[in-house]
Design an enzyme around this catalytic site. Structure first.
Site: not given
Length: 358
Positions: A136-140
């Site tokens: 999910l990267g930065c949104v996680a």
């Protein structure tokens, strides 16, 4: 469901941005057509300091996915334990009080996962539920709080923890002198954050919130997927590790999509933007923060906590929005009863929003 506490942890090696820039220029000097491009791109990242997992004099001594991922595992366990312990201490809880752990990272992989290793190390209950999340990267950070809130909504007498550990410096690639890689080497830093979520029937869930003891309620969450945008951000993963995919189109998408997403979310909850007292947003970088300000027509200083997190630590991927939330929780909580919007955006491309009430 309430956010009971947040703990953070950072590697001991903290450097001014200018020092990191010079070290990376030395490392990449034979691969740069225009050496001053590193100075220019790093100056534009809006970062003054960053923590990194290894001393700068070890740059270039690590190569290959295996050795760097081994260091990620070691660092993730160390920082994860520190962040969780701080969050537990802040909430006055013990490991045996926790019923579920959600773990997120996009800068390394492990099996058994980091959460499993911490269960053994910290003495969590043997029947604890674990949910490791990758990709999910930065949104996680925001999405992780949402999923953890979903859990304590289902189990209102329980506590759960979200742990985010991102060691972005371990993804810097020796042979990648692309524009995206140079920007990433000036933007992303290392750190960890842990958040304790309390079910509504726990002592934390039932106590009245106050400015002295803020414990904001998670009113609602919203996940939004923007179709056919997966090319904008992510990793190309190969034998050397993680090569960044970072499109210049990201700020344009934020500008064009964020306001409608926020308005739809608020409309679903019979609210409007003039009822939001503060915005707790991921520190994605100067252009992303400017795009958020423009899209939402925010007044000057509305995202000051996000800008400050970016200056002091860089973009910590999933952990960034959690450090901003920590700043609000302990330094600038809302007045009892007012609402905040928490949000982040990341690969897919997608967004996650949370409506909080103090």
């Amino acid at each position: 469901m309430r956010i009971a506490s947040i703990g953070t942890a950072y590697p001991p090696h903290r450097y001014p941005q200018s020092v990191i820039t010079e070290a990376l220029k030395e490392r990449l000097q034979d691969k740069l057509a225009t050496p001053d491009i590193v100075d220019r791109l790093h100056r534009n990242c809006g970062v003054d300091y960053r923590h990194i997992m290894f001393p700068l004099d070890t740059l270039g001594t690590l190569s290959g996915f295996g050795p760097t991922n081994d260091l990620w595992i070691k660092g993730a366990v160390e920082l994860g334990q520190q962040a969780i312990q701080k969050a537990l201490d802040q909430a006055g809880l013990e490991p045996e009080d926790i019923s579920a752990i959600f773990f997120t990272s996009v800068t390394g992989i492990a099996c058994p996962s980091i959460d499993a290793r911490l269960v053994n190390l910290m003495g969590f209950p043997k029947n604890i539920k674990r949910t490791p999340i990758f990709g999910l990267g930065c949104v996680a950070g925001a999405a992780g709080i949402s999923r953890t809130a979903d859990y304590v909504r289902a189990y209102p007498k329980q506590y759960a923890i979200l742990l985010s550990v991102e060691l972005c410096s371990l993804t810097w690639q020796e042979d990648d002198a692309s524009m995206a890689a140079i920007v990433a080497s000036g933007l992303f830093g290392d750190g960890a954050a842990a958040v304790v979520l309390a079910g509504e029937e726990t002592p934390h869930g039932q106590r009245p919130t106050s400015v002295d003891e803020p414990c904001p309620r998670v009113v609602a969450t919203k996940s939004t997927f923007y179709p056919n945008t997966e090319h904008l951000m992510g990793w190309n993963i190969n034998h050397s590790g993680f090569n960044i995919v970072l499109s210049a189109e990201v700020p344009d998408l934020v500008t064009s999509e964020l306001r409608a997403t926020v308005e739809d979310f608020l409309d679903e909850n019979d609210m409007s933007m003039n009822q939001i007292c503060s915005y707790i947003m991921h520190s994605g970088g100067p252009k992303v923060l400017q795009a958020m300000e423009k899209s939402l027509t925010l007044p000057p200083g509305a995202l000051s906590a996000s800008w400050n997190s970016l200056r002091q630590r860089g973009n910590l991927s999933s952990a960034s929005v959690l450090t901003v939330m920590q700043d609000f929780l302990y330094n600038r909580p809302g007045s009892p009863g007012c609402f905040s919007m928490m949000g982040a955006m990341g690969p897919a491309f997608c967004s996650e929003l949370l409506l909080l009430q103090w």
